[in-house]
Design a protein around this motif. Structure first.
Motif, mmCIF file in Angstrom:
data_model
loop_
_atom_site.group_PDB
_atom_site.id
_atom_site.type_symbol
_atom_site.label_atom_id
_atom_site.label_comp_id
_atom_site.label_asym_id
_atom_site.label_seq_id
_atom_site.Cartn_x
_atom_site.Cartn_y
_atom_site.Cartn_z
ATOM 1 N N ASN A 1 0.811 -1.217 0.000
ATOM 2 C CA ASN A 1 0.000 0.000 0.000
ATOM 3 C C ASN A 1 0.847 1.271 0.000
ATOM 4 N N LEU A 2 2.148 1.101 -0.073
ATOM 5 C CA LEU A 2 3.051 2.246 -0.050
ATOM 6 C C LEU A 2 3.290 2.762 -1.470
ATOM 7 N N ASP A 3 3.937 3.919 -1.558
ATOM 8 C CA ASP A 3 4.193 4.532 -2.866
ATOM 9 C C ASP A 3 5.534 4.137 -3.461
ATOM 10 N N THR A 4 6.281 3.280 -2.791
ATOM 11 C CA THR A 4 7.591 2.858 -3.296
ATOM 12 C C THR A 4 7.705 1.343 -3.278
ATOM 13 N N GLN A 5 8.646 0.843 -4.057
ATOM 14 C CA GLN A 5 8.909 -0.591 -4.131
ATOM 15 C C GLN A 5 9.523 -1.057 -2.807
ATOM 16 N N LYS A 6 9.065 -2.219 -2.312
ATOM 17 C CA LYS A 6 9.544 -2.752 -1.035
ATOM 18 C C LYS A 6 9.842 -4.243 -1.159
ATOM 19 N N GLU A 7 10.779 -4.704 -0.312
ATOM 20 C CA GLU A 7 11.004 -6.130 -0.123
ATOM 21 C C GLU A 7 10.253 -6.524 1.139
ATOM 22 N N VAL A 8 9.417 -7.538 1.031
ATOM 23 C CA VAL A 8 8.531 -7.904 2.135
ATOM 24 C C VAL A 8 8.738 -9.367 2.484
ATOM 25 N N GLN A 9 8.733 -9.663 3.781
ATOM 26 C CA GLN A 9 8.728 -11.037 4.253
ATOM 27 C C GLN A 9 7.608 -11.166 5.271
ATOM 28 N N LEU A 10 6.947 -12.304 5.261
ATOM 29 C CA LEU A 10 5.741 -12.511 6.057
ATOM 30 C C LEU A 10 5.848 -13.816 6.829
ATOM 31 N N ARG A 11 5.371 -13.818 8.056
ATOM 32 C CA ARG A 11 5.225 -15.046 8.837
ATOM 33 C C ARG A 11 3.738 -15.242 9.064
ATOM 34 N N ILE A 12 3.251 -16.417 8.701
ATOM 35 C CA ILE A 12 1.822 -16.733 8.839
ATOM 36 C C ILE A 12 1.664 -17.854 9.854
ATOM 37 N N ARG A 13 0.738 -17.663 10.764
ATOM 38 C CA ARG A 13 0.346 -18.706 11.704
ATOM 39 C C ARG A 13 -1.064 -19.124 11.313
ATOM 40 N N ALA A 14 -1.166 -20.274 10.648
ATOM 41 C CA ALA A 14 -2.456 -20.769 10.169
ATOM 42 C C ALA A 14 -3.192 -21.462 11.313
ATOM 43 N N LEU A 15 -4.482 -21.122 11.458
ATOM 44 C CA LEU A 15 -5.296 -21.648 12.549
ATOM 45 C C LEU A 15 -6.491 -22.424 12.004
ATOM 46 N N GLY A 16 -6.865 -23.479 12.721
ATOM 47 C CA GLY A 16 -8.000 -24.297 12.329
ATOM 48 C C GLY A 16 -9.310 -23.772 12.885
ATOM 49 N N SER A 17 -10.330 -24.607 12.837
ATOM 50 C CA SER A 17 -11.675 -24.190 13.227
ATOM 51 C C SER A 17 -11.797 -23.875 14.719
ATOM 52 N N GLU A 18 -11.001 -24.511 15.558
ATOM 53 C CA GLU A 18 -11.045 -24.251 16.991
ATOM 54 C C GLU A 18 -9.836 -23.432 17.435
ATOM 55 N N GLN A 19 -9.313 -22.637 16.525
ATOM 56 C CA GLN A 19 -8.160 -21.768 16.760
ATOM 57 C C GLN A 19 -6.896 -22.535 17.138
ATOM 58 N N GLN A 20 -6.839 -23.831 16.781
ATOM 59 C CA GLN A 20 -5.620 -24.586 17.024
ATOM 60 C C GLN A 20 -4.622 -24.293 15.896
ATOM 61 N N GLU A 21 -3.355 -24.285 16.237
ATOM 62 C CA GLU A 21 -2.305 -23.960 15.274
ATOM 63 C C GLU A 21 -2.095 -25.132 14.319
ATOM 64 N N LEU A 22 -2.222 -24.867 13.037
ATOM 65 C CA LEU A 22 -1.999 -25.886 12.017
ATOM 66 C C LEU A 22 -0.583 -25.827 11.468
ATOM 67 N N LYS A 23 -0.080 -24.607 11.287
ATOM 68 C CA LYS A 23 1.252 -24.448 10.726
ATOM 69 C C LYS A 23 1.722 -23.021 10.927
ATOM 70 N N VAL A 24 3.019 -22.871 11.118
ATOM 71 C CA VAL A 24 3.664 -21.560 11.116
ATOM 72 C C VAL A 24 4.687 -21.610 9.996
ATOM 73 N N ILE A 25 4.593 -20.659 9.083
ATOM 74 C CA ILE A 25 5.473 -20.677 7.913
ATOM 75 C C ILE A 25 5.891 -19.258 7.566
ATOM 76 N N GLU A 26 7.118 -19.143 7.082
ATOM 77 C CA GLU A 26 7.631 -17.849 6.640
ATOM 78 C C GLU A 26 7.646 -17.808 5.125
ATOM 79 N N SER A 27 7.351 -16.638 4.596
ATOM 80 C CA SER A 27 7.380 -16.472 3.143
ATOM 81 C C SER A 27 8.808 -16.222 2.696
ATOM 82 N N ASP A 28 9.013 -16.352 1.409
ATOM 83 C CA ASP A 28 10.265 -15.912 0.809
ATOM 84 C C ASP A 28 10.285 -14.387 0.864
#
Length: 181
Positions: A106-133
């Motif tokens: 959403n910024l006005d300049t080019q950026k390098e971004v890395q993301l960590r996602i904590r995926a949760l199931g139906s009862e908010q249990q952790e399914l996976k934690v993964i980092e993006s490239d």
């Protein structure tokens, strides 16, 4: 199989009347059947795959526009689905869920971004934690999150961010970004 059976029956019943066995009709049926399957494999399935991907991107763009949050980077969870033709049989239970996440700069300049996602199931249990490239995003660009599980050999239309054994219902994310060197 049809061709082999036709050859065997034609050889065994060589002088049989056409009402009993018509080899030409079987050859025509086989040709039409194979052409139909080839048509679906070469045109319909890839076209549907592309349409599904375009639909996901359009939904991600619309969702990112609705989220007028002051975030620099928007993380969007688009789908968690199995790539299986038969969803009502036990054959699909062994198939993993393909999860699609998108990032928008959403910024006005080019950026390098890395993301960590904590995926949760139906009862908010952790399914996976993964980092993006580390991904380079242009100003205003929307891109599918790529991780170590995203296959470069796969068609861009069928790519997903990562796989889980169960459906992802929600997520938590943490991102970091920097200027492109």
């Amino acid at each position: 199989m049809i061709v082999i059976i036709n050859l065997i029956v034609s050889h065994m019943f060589k002088g049989a009347p056409k009402s009993f066995h018509n080899p030409k009709a079987v050859w025509v049926f086989t040709a039409v059947f194979c052409t139909t399957i080839l048509f679906f494999i070469m045109w319909v399935y890839p076209l549907a795959e592309k349409a599904s991907y375009i639909h996901k991107v359009e939904n991600a763009l619309a969702l990112s526009e609705q989220q007028q949050a002051p975030e620099e980077i928007t993380v969007l969870f688009m789908s968690s689905e199995r790539k299986c033709f038969r969803t009502h049989t036990s054959n699909c239970h062994s198939e993993p869920y393909q999860n699609s996440f998108f990032l928008k700069n959403n910024l006005d300049t080019q950026k390098e971004v890395q993301l960590r996602i904590r995926a949760l199931g139906s009862e908010q249990q952790e399914l996976k934690v993964i980092e993006s490239d580390i991904m380079t995003l242009e100003a205003g660009e929307l891109k599918l999150v790529e991780t170590e599980e995203s296959f470069d050999e796969a068609s861009i239309w069928s790519r997903s961010s990562f796989e889980t054994d169960r459906r992802v219902q929600s997520y938590e994310s943490l991102y970091r970004y920097r200027d492109v060197d």
